[in-house]
Write a protein that holds these residues in place. Structure first.
Motif, PDB file in Angstrom:
ATOM      1  N   THR A  73      12.144  14.059  52.176  1.00 58.53           N
ATOM      2  CA  THR A  73      12.971  14.841  53.102  1.00 58.53           C
ATOM      3  C   THR A  73      12.221  16.056  53.619  1.00 58.53           C
ATOM      4  O   THR A  73      12.286  16.385  54.811  1.00 58.53           O
ATOM      5  N   ALA A  74      11.494  16.742  52.734  1.00 57.85           N
ATOM      6  CA  ALA A  74      10.771  17.951  53.132  1.00 57.85           C
ATOM      7  C   ALA A  74       9.656  17.637  54.127  1.00 57.85           C
ATOM      8  O   ALA A  74       9.502  18.327  55.151  1.00 57.85           O
ATOM      9  N   ILE A  75       8.878  16.590  53.855  1.00 61.81           N
ATOM     10  CA  ILE A  75       7.758  16.250  54.739  1.00 61.81           C
ATOM     11  C   ILE A  75       8.254  15.850  56.122  1.00 61.81           C
ATOM     12  O   ILE A  75       7.665  16.212  57.155  1.00 61.81           O
ATOM     13  N   LEU A  76       9.355  15.114  56.180  1.00 59.61           N
ATOM     14  CA  LEU A  76       9.871  14.654  57.467  1.00 59.61           C
ATOM     15  C   LEU A  76      10.527  15.774  58.269  1.00 59.61           C
ATOM     16  O   LEU A  76      10.590  15.689  59.500  1.00 59.61           O
ATOM     17  N   THR A  77      11.037  16.805  57.600  1.00 61.61           N
ATOM     18  CA  THR A  77      11.707  17.893  58.321  1.00 61.61           C
ATOM     19  C   THR A  77      10.789  19.086  58.599  1.00 61.61           C
ATOM     20  O   THR A  77      11.158  19.960  59.390  1.00 61.61           O
ATOM     21  N   LEU A  78       9.627  19.146  57.960  1.00 59.20           N
ATOM     22  CA  LEU A  78       8.691  20.239  58.225  1.00 59.20           C
ATOM     23  C   LEU A  78       8.208  20.202  59.672  1.00 59.20           C
ATOM     24  O   LEU A  78       7.892  19.140  60.207  1.00 59.20           O
ATOM     25  N   SER A  79       8.120  21.364  60.288  1.00 61.03           N
ATOM     26  CA  SER A  79       7.593  21.436  61.651  1.00 61.03           C
ATOM     27  C   SER A  79       6.085  21.214  61.636  1.00 61.03           C
ATOM     28  O   SER A  79       5.432  21.308  60.590  1.00 61.03           O
TER      29      SER A  79
END
Length: 351
Positions: A73-79
């Protein structure tokens, strides 16, 4: 009777929505974070209770499942800029460098990939029983953590990820918690839920009645892993930073503590315990600081709150050996009888 229960449940959900709206607008950031943690630990506790409580599998791999969901989730939502700032030792893998997804599909993919990992782990591990299964799942969780520590171009290794968008709010956390409770109730009251309970009570008897042990064990393990990944994704986007050290065995122990305190095999107990444990750990923080009573100053002792908290838990376990709720569940009939001080009727119709 059913119409009354549906009506009362609907009123309760409306009151919850009103509370969330009021809390989101008026509560300070600290209290809002505690409420978010309560809801997230409800999701995590229910996912572990499905495996350990309702199916009777002694699994200790929840921290690994949370790590998968949190990192995906974090990798996909990071700008894109945040990824450049995080991956300064080695650049992020090319397919992920420009990928930025909205929060909801990222969370779902994190849960789906975690479920896949749970299936791949459960297929070989669930042939074991008891302590051997616990050791195997604990080992798999540590393997996941070590892999995340050493995949520098995907997870940023031991440095972890920072600047994760704070998408998790009261609406997301409580909405997911309510959805998880709803799914668990439907699942446990279905034929699959009865098969899970049969496996928990006696595997040999369940198999003799036609229950496919391996199929139902893997199913419970996979569904539990899915919701653990969802909970991990919510936690990562609440804290704003994650690293592999967050997902050690102690995190699994905290979730196990919630289901043991609430009642192994009780949805209601898990929900109550998640709120009690999370709020209690924060409420006892004053014990770590020095206390001035005017005539005496008691110096603070680091970790004292956990000592007192552990003593309180021991007392609860001593007096409630099966947890606060045991295997019982909340029902409107019992609640209305309790508040009206009515005794339940005996079989003969007399009180």
């Amino acid at each position: 009777m059913k119409k009354r229960n549906y009506f009362l449940t609907s009123i309760s959900l409306i009151l919850l929505i009103v509370f969330i709206y009021y809390a989101d607008k008026n509560f300070d950031a600290y209290i809002v974070r505690i409420l978010n943690l309560c809801a997230i630990y409800t999701v995590l506790g229910l996912s572990m209770n499905l495996i350990n409580g309702f199916t009777g599998l002694f699994s200790l791999g929840h921290a690994g499942f949370m790590a998968v969901g949190a990192y995906v989730t974090a990798i996909l939502t990071l700008s894109v800029n945040a990824k450049i700032q995080n991956f300064f030792l080695k650049p992020i893998a090319a397919p992920l460098s420009n990928v930025v997804w909205p929060f909801f599909p990222s969370l779902l993919l994190g849960g789906a990939l975690t479920a896949m990992v749970g299936f791949l782990i459960g297929a070989p591990a669930l042939r074991l029983k008891g302590d051997y299964l616990a050791i195997a799942t604990l080992g798999f969780a540590e393997i996941i953590r070590v892999i995340f520590t050493n995949t520098q171009t995907i997870t940023n290794g031991a440095l972890g990820l920072k600047g994760i968008p704070a998408y998790t709010n009261l609406w997301w956390s409580f909405g997911t918690a309510v959805f998880t409770i709803f799914i668990m109730i439907l699942l446990i009251n279905s034929s699959y839920g009865r098969a899970f309970k049969a496996i928990r009570e006696d595997e040999i008897a369940a198999e003799s009645m036609g229950v496919d042990l391996f199929k139902h064990k893997v199913l419970a393990f996979t569904i539990g892993a899915f919701f653990a990944g969802i909970g991990g994704g919510l936690l990562g986007n609440l804290l704003g930073t994650i690293d592999p050290l967050m997902f050690r065995f102690t995190l699994t122990f905290n979730i196990l503590l919630i289901i043991v305190l609430g009642g192994i095999g009780s949805i209601t107990g898990t929900v109550i315990s998640a709120f009690v444990v999370t709020i209690s750990q924060e409420a006892l923080r004053f014990l770590d600081q020095s206390m001035d009573f005017g005539f005496i100053v008691i110096p603070g002792v680091a970790g004292m709150r956990m000592v007192v908290f552990s003593i309180l838990l021991m007392l609860v376990v001593l007096f409630y050996r099966h947890g606060l709720m045991g295997t019982n569940e909340f029902s409107w009939d019992k609640f209305l009888n309790f508040i009206s001080f009515k005794k339940p009727l005996l079989k003969g119709g007399k009180e």
